[in-house]
Design an enzyme around this catalytic site. Structure first.
Site, PDB file in Angstrom:
ATOM      1  N   ASP A  27       2.988   5.950  -8.890  1.00 30.68           N
ATOM      2  CA  ASP A  27       2.438   7.230  -9.304  1.00 30.68           C
ATOM      3  C   ASP A  27       3.390   7.824 -10.339  1.00 30.68           C
ATOM      4  O   ASP A  27       4.546   7.384 -10.460  1.00 30.68           O
ATOM      5  CB  ASP A  27       2.308   8.138  -8.070  1.00 30.68           C
ATOM      6  CG  ASP A  27       1.848   9.528  -8.426  1.00 30.68           C
ATOM      7  OD1 ASP A  27       0.837   9.649  -9.140  1.00 30.68           O
ATOM      8  OD2 ASP A  27       2.509  10.500  -8.010  1.00 30.68           O
ATOM      9  N   ASP A  29       3.417  11.776 -11.771  1.00 32.94           N
ATOM     10  CA  ASP A  29       3.869  13.145 -11.534  1.00 32.94           C
ATOM     11  C   ASP A  29       4.321  13.326 -10.085  1.00 32.94           C
ATOM     12  O   ASP A  29       3.574  13.041  -9.151  1.00 32.94           O
ATOM     13  CB  ASP A  29       2.740  14.119 -11.841  1.00 32.94           C
ATOM     14  CG  ASP A  29       2.357  14.106 -13.305  1.00 32.94           C
ATOM     15  OD1 ASP A  29       2.953  14.865 -14.077  1.00 32.94           O
ATOM     16  OD2 ASP A  29       1.464  13.318 -13.682  1.00 32.94           O
ATOM     17  N   ASP A 206       3.695  10.465  -4.131  1.00 34.65           N
ATOM     18  CA  ASP A 206       4.172  11.716  -3.521  1.00 34.65           C
ATOM     19  C   ASP A 206       3.073  12.635  -3.033  1.00 34.65           C
ATOM     20  O   ASP A 206       3.366  13.709  -2.496  1.00 34.65           O
ATOM     21  CB  ASP A 206       4.988  12.492  -4.561  1.00 34.65           C
ATOM     22  CG  ASP A 206       4.098  13.147  -5.606  1.00 34.65           C
ATOM     23  OD1 ASP A 206       4.178  14.378  -5.780  1.00 34.65           O
ATOM     24  OD2 ASP A 206       3.294  12.444  -6.242  1.00 34.65           O
TER      25      ASP A 206
END
Length: 256
Positions: A27, A29, A206
């Protein structure tokens, strides 16, 4: 499950490095980059580009970014058209041959939802609408007090599109996107192709939107690594700095 460690260095030591040939799904961001107030405020530093290049060399090219951003936006950020990418949570994918796979979506299907979200943004200055073409993202980081109201209103707007479209909850964002394409489907598609096929996959993310990626790598007996405190997985790193440190170790590991 590894519990959060008091120091980033301790957490980095806790996540194992694979002992067989690996591949990597990342991922962006909140995982590689610190979160910003809005999507356009992030910056990809030269060190990250160098790190990704080293990881790709170590894994014979089997590294892909799997993001909620569009592929066009990822290309703008990373300035590397050779990167393997899945954008819009799997609705777009660029494979190792440079071929682009895009979810077949009639954009007019979103017209009423788009108009409704634009009206919401006009009423509340703290909102930001990100139009991804085949999907829409309503960011409310600066209007967190409206979260429950916004989720209810977006659900009503999107209800006529179910089950072909789905709502996706992320960090201070609500997205309306094609339901059939997810981070799970993107990772699975990569794993069926070279150079990923036969390698042990690692997914690092996240946000709740990354649970699909975690599920995909687990089916291949891979490693699911959560970042920060918004999600849980088999392994844990506290933030992007720790992620980069761990990835730097992985890139130079003997058994890559």
């Amino acid at each position: 499950m590894i519990q959060p460690a008091p120091r980033e260095s301790a957490a980095v030591q806790a996540v194992p490095h694979p002992t067989t040939a690996w591949c990597l799904f990342l991922d962006v961001d909140g995982t590689l980059l610190e979160l910003a107030d809005h999507p356009g405020a992030v910056f990809v530093d030269p060190g990250l580009k160098t790190l990704l290049a080293g990881l790709r060399e170590a894994a014979a090219g089997a590294v892909a970014l799997v993001s909620g951003r569009t592929i066009a936006d990822l290309d703008r950020l990373f300035s590397d058209p050779t990167l393997l990418l899945a954008g819009m949570h799997g609705c777009e994918r660029r494979d190792a041959h440079g071929r682009l796979h895009v979810a077949p979506v009639a954009l007019e299907q979103l017209s009423q939802v788009r108009a409704g979200l634009q009206q919401m943004v006009a009423r509340h200055p703290g909102l930001l609408l990100e139009d991804k073409g085949a999907g829409l993202a309503l960011h409310f980081l600066k209007a967190r007090e409206l979260e429950h109201e916004l989720r209810a209103e977006v659900s009503l707007l999107a209800a006529p599109l179910v089950p072909h479209f789905a709502l996706l909850d992320g960090h201070a964002v609500i997205e309306v996107k094609p339901a059939a394409h997810t981070k799970d489907s993107a990772v699975t598609a990569f794993m069926e192709e070279a150079p990923f096929r036969g390698r042990l996959p690692i997914f690092i993310g996240d946000d709740r939107t990354d649970y699909g990626g975690f599920a995909a790598v687990r089916r291949f007996d891979g490693l699911a690594v959560a970042v920060g405190d918004r999600v849980k997985a088999d392994w844990w790193l506290p933030g992007p700095a720790a992620v980069r440190e761990w990835l730097g170790q992985l890139a130079t590991s003997v058994n890559s």
